[in-house]
Design an enzyme around this catalytic site. Structure first.
Site, short mmCIF file in Angstrom:
data_model
loop_
_atom_site.label_atom_id
_atom_site.label_comp_id
_atom_site.label_asym_id
_atom_site.label_seq_id
_atom_site.Cartn_x
_atom_site.Cartn_y
_atom_site.Cartn_z
N GLU A 97 15.07 46.78 61.75
CA GLU A 97 14.44 48.10 61.86
C GLU A 97 12.93 48.01 62.06
O GLU A 97 12.30 48.98 62.49
CB GLU A 97 14.68 48.94 60.59
CG GLU A 97 16.13 49.29 60.36
CD GLU A 97 16.93 48.11 59.86
OE1 GLU A 97 16.42 47.38 58.99
OE2 GLU A 97 18.04 47.87 60.37
N HIS A 118 19.29 49.87 57.06
CA HIS A 118 19.49 48.51 57.51
C HIS A 118 20.93 48.40 58.05
O HIS A 118 21.82 49.12 57.61
CB HIS A 118 19.26 47.55 56.34
CG HIS A 118 19.08 46.13 56.77
ND1 HIS A 118 18.47 45.77 57.94
CD2 HIS A 118 19.44 44.97 56.17
CE1 HIS A 118 18.45 44.45 58.04
NE2 HIS A 118 19.04 43.94 56.99
N GLY A 145 32.26 65.01 44.56
CA GLY A 145 32.72 64.28 43.38
C GLY A 145 32.17 62.87 43.31
O GLY A 145 32.44 62.15 42.36
N HIS A 203 41.63 69.41 41.64
CA HIS A 203 41.28 68.07 41.14
C HIS A 203 42.51 67.34 40.60
O HIS A 203 42.55 66.12 40.60
CB HIS A 203 40.20 68.20 40.04
CG HIS A 203 39.61 66.90 39.60
ND1 HIS A 203 38.61 66.81 38.67
CD2 HIS A 203 39.87 65.62 39.96
CE1 HIS A 203 38.28 65.55 38.47
NE2 HIS A 203 39.03 64.80 39.24
N GLU A 224 19.94 51.91 49.83
CA GLU A 224 20.26 52.89 50.89
C GLU A 224 20.97 54.14 50.36
O GLU A 224 20.87 55.21 50.97
CB GLU A 224 21.06 52.22 52.00
CG GLU A 224 20.25 51.28 52.88
CD GLU A 224 20.08 49.87 52.33
OE1 GLU A 224 20.45 49.61 51.16
OE2 GLU A 224 19.58 49.01 53.08
N GLY A 283 14.67 46.65 57.20
CA GLY A 283 15.05 45.25 57.33
C GLY A 283 14.50 44.76 58.66
O GLY A 283 13.88 45.53 59.40
N SER A 284 14.76 43.50 58.97
CA SER A 284 14.19 42.95 60.20
C SER A 284 14.67 43.72 61.42
O SER A 284 13.92 43.91 62.39
CB SER A 284 14.57 41.47 60.33
OG SER A 284 15.97 41.32 60.24
C1 LIG Z 1 30.96 57.05 42.66
C2 LIG Z 1 31.81 57.48 41.52
N1 LIG Z 1 32.33 56.55 40.68
C3 LIG Z 1 33.09 56.94 39.64
C4 LIG Z 1 33.40 58.25 39.43
C5 LIG Z 1 34.32 58.69 38.30
N2 LIG Z 1 33.64 59.50 37.29
C6 LIG Z 1 33.79 60.83 37.25
S1 LIG Z 1 32.98 61.54 35.99
C7 LIG Z 1 32.40 60.05 35.44
C8 LIG Z 1 31.54 59.98 34.23
C9 LIG Z 1 30.12 60.40 34.44
O1 LIG Z 1 29.40 60.13 33.28
P1 LIG Z 1 28.15 60.96 32.81
O2 LIG Z 1 27.23 61.20 33.93
O3 LIG Z 1 27.60 60.31 31.61
O4 LIG Z 1 28.75 62.39 32.46
P2 LIG Z 1 29.75 62.78 31.27
O5 LIG Z 1 31.10 62.49 31.76
O6 LIG Z 1 29.38 61.98 30.07
O7 LIG Z 1 29.50 64.24 31.12
C10 LIG Z 1 32.85 59.02 36.26
C11 LIG Z 1 32.52 57.61 36.06
C12 LIG Z 1 32.89 59.18 40.36
N3 LIG Z 1 33.15 60.49 40.27
N4 LIG Z 1 32.08 58.78 41.38
#
Ligand SMILES: Cc1ncc(C[n+]2csc(CCOP(=O)(O)OP(=O)(O)O)c2C)c(N)n1
Ligand SMILES: [Mg+2]
Length: 540
Positions: A43, A85, A414, A292, A62, A40-41
């Protein structure tokens, strides 16, 4: 990009030098020649007279920039240099900064800031609390008090990032600093790890020698610290049964080894059940444990003692029970191996062989297991798998075993949107290897612009989309959160995404596989392709 002849070659500055010259020379001295960024500007002044021996690796957002840098840093074992940025750019990057923090990846993240002279007037693009923005997911964060202090701040940031437990650090740099005079910073030797306390290792060693049925739980810090072979030797010496730690971003043990017993799920009661019968649990380079979902009851089976070796004192501090040696996983395991060999123990029974996955019946889509079984037959054991496919993970663990060190990467956090750009960064670093990104249809869309960087960099990688048309992991999880069987889960259907069009639109080759009988040929062709090639496989 300007033609090579018009670009300036690197020069050794004499006399007073600028912040820009000082920083670039420091980066050279630290073995860094790539800048992962989105400009961006605020940088642009860094890139004037861009030196010929550096490469600017452009990500179109990013989050992709940080994901690519994360993969590159893990694959090269050196911190990657990132330039973002100001405020909004750092915001876009935040998800993957969180992931780099959890992955323990060394990143020197810099971001632009408005010029010092107009900061009092809250200018356009100004980041009012620049150093607070990426916290708490950076190890250190600074906006140097003077322009002349920028090179020293970057040197300090680098040594902090590289010190175990490694991680991202942040330096905010006002746009007018780059042309100011600054001292040259000589590179230093700073050790990056510490040897665990011998008296604690001795306790662990004595307990290992005395126990009857040891279990090892292997985590991501093993591969990170280069301890894979040493851990295999230690497990063989103790005839330990070896389990993969839940949610690990790297593999720590050959998954075809006779002692390997599979993976622990991120659920307390199931971990306790799986470890039942062991009188000693030794977590190597792994948290104990990453959960989890909620659980209660004990963290370990009755009669088992917990021991841990980890480089991260924070992880050591929250383990609910047990004895922990903090320090380099590799040095710790080598010290344990230096002890006299224990009396031999009988080998544990091997785990049951998994049943082969069957091709689909006529008119049905193929299973994820069948897809991965075919991929496993076609890949070379040294190919690097970079994975983000949540509901497929347990199937990957069965049908696409990791056989060698440094051949499996995902994220410990995750946070989706890491692995597709990380695969690009790894492919850029390891041009001697085939990189195969194994990505869910949903996951791919958090960072799909990484395909453009792969195409521009002409990386011969394979991108396999496991396309089930949905967020299957969330649908699978619904019953844990009280959903009735078959109840609809809002926001989990992903119709009408055309991955072949998306890939071609970003400059990659692409093909779709709807039927099992065309899978093998399509994968074989993609794996041989000299350009990034996406294979969109429709599964059940
Ligand atoms: C940034 C983010 N947003 C939302 C989630 C919640 N989440 C966990 S698994 C999942 C589904 C992922 O879908 P896909 O890659 O199609 O895999 P599948 O579950 O079909 O195996 C989501 C949305 C997360 N872990 N991280
Ligand atoms: Mg999916």
């Amino acid at each position: 990009m300007r033609p090579a002849a018009a670009r300036k070659s690197p020069r050794k500055p004499r006399g007073p030098i600028t912040v820009r010259e000082s920083v670039l020379q420091l980066l050279r001295d630290l073995g860094i020649r790539k800048i992962f960024g989105n400009p961006g500007s605020t940088e642009l002044p860094l890139f004037r007279d861009f030196p010929e021996d550096f490469e600017y690796v452009l990500g179109l957002v990013e989050s992709v920039v940080v994901g690519m840098a994360d993969g590159h840093a893990q694959a090269t074992r050196n911190a990657a240099f990132v330039n973002l940025h100001s405020a909004a750019g750092v915001g876009h990057a935040m998800g993957n900064i969180f992931t780099a923090y959890k992955n323990r990846t060394p990143l020197v993240i810099t971001a632009g800031q408005q010029a010092r002279s107009i900061l009092p007037y809250e200018p356009f693009l100004f980041s009012s609390q620049a150093t607070e923005l990426p916290k708490p997911y950076v190890k250190w964060s600074i906006e140097p008090a003077r322009a002349a202090d920028v090179p020293h701040a970057i040197a300090r940031a680098y040594y902090i990032a590289m010190q175990e437990p490694q991680g991202p650090v942040f330096v905010s740099i006002p746009a007018d600093d780059w042309d100011q005079p600054a001292p040259r910073i000589a590179p230093r030797v700073v050790s990056t790890n510490v040897r665990p306390a011998p008296q604690v290792l001795d306790r662990i060693g004595d307990a290992l020698d005395a126990c009857r049925r040891p279990a090892f739980v292997v985590g991501p810090a093993i591969d990170r610290s280069g301890a894979w072979e040493a851990v295999v030797e230690l497990a063989e010496r103790h005839s330990a049964r070896v389990y993969g730690a839940p949610m690990a971003g790297r593999a720590g043990f050959p998954e075809d080894h006779r002692l390997f017993a599979g993976f622990l799920p991120a659920m307390r009661d199931r971990i306790v059940k799986l470890l039942d019968g062991h009188d000693l649990v030794f977590a190597i380079g792994a948290p104990t444990f990453t959960y989890h979902v909620e659980g209660d009851g004990p963290h370990l089976p009755a009669g088992a003692n917990l021991f841990q070796l980890i480089e991260d004192p924070s992880i050591a501090s929250w383990s609910p029970t047990g004895t922990c040696a903090v320090g380099s996983v590799r040095l710790g395991v080598l010290d344990l191996l230096a002890r006299p060999a224990p009396r031999p123990r009988p080998l544990p029974a091997p785990r049951a062989a998994r049943p082969p996955a069957l091709p689909p019946k006529a008119g049905q889509r193929m299973s994820v297991a069948y897809l991965l079984q075919v991929l496993s037959e076609l890949r070379a054991p040294s190919d690097i798998i970079v994975e983000e496919a949540p509901s497929a993970r347990p199937v990957i663990q069965e049908y696409l075993p990791v056989l060698q060190p440094e051949t499996y990467f995902t994220m410990c956090s995750g946070g989706l949107g890491h692995s597709l750009p990380a695969a690009v960064g790894i492919a850029l670093a390891r041009q001697d290897r085939k990189v195969i990104a194994v990505i869910g249809d949903g996951s791919s869309m958090y960072a799909i612009q990484a395909l453009w960087s792969a195409a521009q960099l002409k990386l011969p990688m394979t991108i396999l989309i496991i396309n089930n048309g949905r967020y299957a992991a969330l649908q699978g999880f619904a019953p844990v959160f009280g959903y009735a069987p078959g109840e609809q889960v809002q926001g989990t259907a992903l119709p009408a995404l055309d991955f072949v069009a998306l890939a071609k639109g970003h400059g990659c080759a692409a093909t779709r596989v709807e039927r099992a009988d065309t899978l093998r040929a399509a994968l074989r062709k993609a794996l041989k392709s000299p350009v990034p090639t996406l294979v969109d496989v429709w599964v059940q």
